[in-house]
Design an enzyme around this catalytic site. Structure first.
Site, short mmCIF file in Angstrom:
data_model
loop_
_atom_site.label_atom_id
_atom_site.label_comp_id
_atom_site.label_asym_id
_atom_site.label_seq_id
_atom_site.Cartn_x
_atom_site.Cartn_y
_atom_site.Cartn_z
N CYS A 304 0.80 -1.23 0.00
CA CYS A 304 0.00 0.00 0.00
C CYS A 304 0.83 1.29 0.00
O CYS A 304 0.56 2.18 -0.81
CB CYS A 304 -0.98 0.03 1.17
SG CYS A 304 -1.37 -1.53 1.92
N ARG A 333 6.40 -11.51 5.45
CA ARG A 333 5.80 -11.39 6.78
C ARG A 333 6.32 -12.52 7.65
O ARG A 333 6.49 -13.65 7.19
CB ARG A 333 4.27 -11.49 6.70
CG ARG A 333 3.67 -10.34 5.93
CD ARG A 333 2.17 -10.45 5.86
NE ARG A 333 1.64 -9.43 4.94
CZ ARG A 333 0.38 -9.38 4.54
NH1 ARG A 333 -0.47 -10.27 5.01
NH2 ARG A 333 -0.02 -8.45 3.71
N GLN A 351 1.31 -10.86 -3.38
CA GLN A 351 -0.10 -10.49 -3.26
C GLN A 351 -0.59 -9.98 -4.60
O GLN A 351 0.11 -9.21 -5.26
CB GLN A 351 -0.23 -9.35 -2.26
CG GLN A 351 -0.76 -9.77 -0.93
CD GLN A 351 -1.08 -8.57 -0.08
OE1 GLN A 351 -0.42 -7.53 -0.17
NE2 GLN A 351 -2.08 -8.69 0.74
N ASP A 353 -2.34 -7.51 -5.61
CA ASP A 353 -2.77 -6.33 -4.87
C ASP A 353 -3.27 -5.23 -5.80
O ASP A 353 -2.82 -5.13 -6.93
CB ASP A 353 -1.55 -5.80 -4.10
CG ASP A 353 -1.95 -5.24 -2.76
OD1 ASP A 353 -3.16 -5.14 -2.50
OD2 ASP A 353 -1.06 -4.91 -1.98
N HIS A 355 -4.90 -0.98 -5.37
CA HIS A 355 -5.42 0.13 -4.57
C HIS A 355 -6.15 1.07 -5.50
O HIS A 355 -5.62 1.48 -6.52
CB HIS A 355 -4.28 0.82 -3.83
CG HIS A 355 -3.64 -0.09 -2.84
ND1 HIS A 355 -2.52 -0.84 -3.13
CD2 HIS A 355 -4.01 -0.43 -1.59
CE1 HIS A 355 -2.22 -1.59 -2.08
NE2 HIS A 355 -3.10 -1.36 -1.13
N LYS A 439 -15.11 -4.03 5.44
CA LYS A 439 -14.51 -4.88 4.40
C LYS A 439 -15.40 -6.06 4.04
O LYS A 439 -16.29 -6.43 4.81
CB LYS A 439 -13.14 -5.39 4.85
CG LYS A 439 -13.24 -6.24 6.09
CD LYS A 439 -11.90 -6.88 6.45
CE LYS A 439 -12.04 -7.67 7.74
NZ LYS A 439 -11.11 -8.75 7.88
N HIS A 485 -8.50 -1.06 -0.73
CA HIS A 485 -7.48 -2.10 -0.93
C HIS A 485 -8.22 -3.34 -1.38
O HIS A 485 -9.26 -3.65 -0.81
CB HIS A 485 -6.78 -2.52 0.36
CG HIS A 485 -6.22 -1.44 1.20
ND1 HIS A 485 -4.87 -1.31 1.41
CD2 HIS A 485 -6.81 -0.45 1.92
CE1 HIS A 485 -4.66 -0.30 2.22
NE2 HIS A 485 -5.81 0.24 2.55
#
Ligand SMILES: [Zn+2]
Ligand SMILES: [Zn+2]
Length: 614
Positions: A304, A333, A351, A353, A355, A439, A485
């Site tokens: 992000c 992680r 990911q 991902d 945004h 979410k 996200h």
């Protein structure tokens, strides 16, 4: 703690199963104590599909022990003893468990006294509904002579435990801490009826056959090397090819949906993570800083903050919005070593991902667009069934959440409307929103009916604030954009773990890393086989050629084990006719077909992209 407003029949049935399974854990502990009077007891919660209990024992358990423990459990159940309960002061409870030489229980009670009550309660019972502590009082439950520290609830009598079976033994550190003693964990499962238990055992057997770790090795998909490190998968030739096919599809669909691809580095300055809040809220999942030229960098746990930089690159006008950035971003992680599991739980992963930055009036269209794209990807990749949660605020506790009320109301309504517009049933989870926004979580249901949380769509009021994101509105003044996200496949590693098990490695033609293998019957057919192989490759088919001097039956068997959709056997007759004898991995024989027909057939099937599970 969030209070469920009204439980559905399914949730009540789940509660009943959990109570039964947790009660089975008590009975198992009693049986273990009969066999090992010196056993030290850890904890014994219900878990998904079953239960476990942790023990410190004088010797390592062997599989035969499970049969013995199970038999004793059966006897205890037959006695149909009631579960009794009493309350003791924490001091008395400590004295009692000290006398019984149960140091782990003593530790748990001491923690209760020290104020870690909620955590200990959950640890001790595994049941978040439990009332393990009442003021200074500690709850104890007993059946027969066996007594345990626990908050309940339990079944009324042992016969209500249903059909159970002990499954396996594993190591587990006391309280998950590698510096504490290693205990032996016994896993079991319990069901209302023998039939349900049998069904579950059959599912476990099916799952074992589909285990992505085994298939990953057999099919050359991925590997995890001790020399590289735990939780860091390497994609082998076939796995990388499979991944490329999915990534190409993913990227093309995102481009078509108006996303712009970006790339970001694997590390960022520590200050970036300070600003983003990750150092405060996410530190335990991050590794130690890396020193470069006396500056400290952190490996990224999320993408992000980088995508925010792209937005902030220059002043944005309302006319430019929405902006949709996407990236297959590698993140790192920390996961405790004991939890690492093939591709499902790793320390380095990618990911899928994105945004999205948009105006308030665009949020509906954006969330709808995300669901459209998600459904297209999931369905094409073979997942038709979903389990969905909409996590919203606790309506009685607005102070726990950041962002203006009005924005919360709008964002929650948008998410709900989008799910309804797509006819997607969902569970509304009050109080399960993150502090920064509501979410949607989407679990994909696989061929065995297992649910995998892969996708998430989150509205975020936090990062736009922290990074002071603005755009110039039609009114000429600055406004905060909404930030969404979203990950549709989630961790690619995990998603591929699911995909491998979903298809049991027999991928549909459009995904199969190797779509066809050409198998010459004897060495003298190699030249013709090469010719066929070349034709396939020229037609864009992912084909291999097996020219080993093996009997053709052995080659067929190997190709079948590799789950190759098409096997093209060629001998004298085929060479004369410009044909190939076609076998499918299902064992079906199509007979000799002209090579051009085979090519057309494979191309057609690949273009279709239907995800039939074989
Ligand atoms: Zn209990
Ligand atoms: Zn994000």
């Amino acid at each position: 703690m969030a209070q469920a407003v009204q439980k559905s029949p399914a949730e009540l049935a789940e509660d009943r199963l959990n109570t039964m399974r947790h009660s089975a854990a008590h009975v198992m502990a009693e049986a273990v104590l009969q066999l090992f009077p010196d056993a030290k007891l850890g904890i014994g919660p219900a878990i998904q599909d079953g239960f476990f209990y942790d023990f410190q024992l004088p010797r390592t358990l062997v599989p035969d022990d499970l049969a013995e423990i199970e038999e004793r459990m059966g006897e205890i159940v037959k006695q149909n003893a009631p579960f009794g309960r009493r309350e003791l002061s924490a001091q008395d409870a400590v004295a009692l468990f000290e006398e019984r030489q149960q140091p782990f229980k003593v530790e748990l009670i001491r923690d209760l006294m020290g104020g870690g009550a909620e955590r200990v309660r959950d640890e001790a019972t595994g049941s978040p509904d439990a009332e393990g502590v009442k003021g200074d009082l500690v709850l104890l439950y007993n059946q027969n002579g066996f007594e345990d520290l626990c908050g309940g609830p339990h079944v009324a009598r042992t016969k209500e435990i249903g059909a159970f079976k002990l499954l396996r033994i594993a190591g587990a550190y006391w309280r998950g801490d590698e510096k504490r003693p290693q205990l032996q964990r016994i896993y079991g499962t319990a069901w209302v009826s023998q039939q349900e238990l049998d069904n579950h055992l059959q599912r476990l057997e099916d799952a074992r056959k589909r285990d992505h770790r085994r298939l990953g090795t057999d099919l050359g998909l991925f590997l995890i090397s001790d020399q590289v490190g735990a939780g860091l998968p390497i994609w082998g030739e076939n796995g990388a090819l499979l991944r490329q096919i999915v990534e190409d599809f993913w990227k093309a669909e995102h481009r078509a949906a108006g996303y712009q691809y970006v790339y970001s580095p694997h590390i960022g300055l520590i200050d970036l993570w300070q600003t983003s809040g990750h150092l405060s809220f996410y530190r335990e999942n991050m590794s130690s800083p890396i020193d470069v030229d006396r500056q400290q960098f952190m490996l990224k746990p999320m993408n992000c903050p980088f995508h925010l930089q792209v937005f902030k690159r220059r002043v944005r006008s309302y006319r430019e919005l929405p902006l949709r950035y996407n990236e297959l971003g590698q993140v790192y992680r920390y996961e405790p070593s004991g939890t690492l599991h093939g591709l499902m739980r790793v320390r380095g992963f990618t990911q899928d991902d994105s945004h999205i930055f948009c105006r308030p009036d665009q949020l509906d269209a954006e969330v709808n667009g995300v669901l459209d794209l998600g459904l297209k990807l999931w369905r094409t990749l073979g997942f038709q069934e979903y389990l969905i949660e909409l996590s919203v605020r606790d309506p009685n506790n607005h102070s726990k959440y950041m962002g203006e009320d009005e924005r919360w109301v709008q964002a929650e309504a948008v998410l709900q409307r989008a799910l309804e517009a797509h006819n997607l049933p969902f569970r509304r989870a009050e109080g399960e929103a993150v502090f920064y926004g509501p979410k949607i979580d989407i679990h994909l249901v696989d061929a065995l009916g297992r649910k995998w949380q892969c996708s998430t769509i989150q509205v975020d009021f936090n990062l736009p604030e922290r990074f002071d994101l603005t755009y110039i509105g039609e009114d000429g003044i600055q406004h905060r954009p909404f930030m969404v996200h979203r990950a549709l496949l989630g961790s690619l590693e995990r998603f591929f773990g699911v995909l491998i098990e979903h298809y049991a490695g027999a991928f549909p033609v459009w995904l199969a890393p190797v779509q066809a293998t050409v198998l010459p019957i004897a060495d003298r057919h190699n030249e013709y086989a090469e010719n066929v192989h070349r034709q396939l490759r020229d037609a864009g088919i992912r084909a291999e050629l097996d020219v080993r001097s093996e009997r053709v039956n052995a080659k067929i068997r190997d190709a079948q084990l590799q789950k190759t959709p098409y096997m093209l056997v060629v001998g004298d007759r085929e060479a004369d006719a410009g044909a190939a004898a076609v076998r499918l991995r299902t064992g079906e024989n199509l007979g000799a077909l002209p090579v051009s027909d085979v090519i057309a057939r494979i191309q057609e099937e690949a273009a279709d992209r239907t995800g039939q599970v074989v």
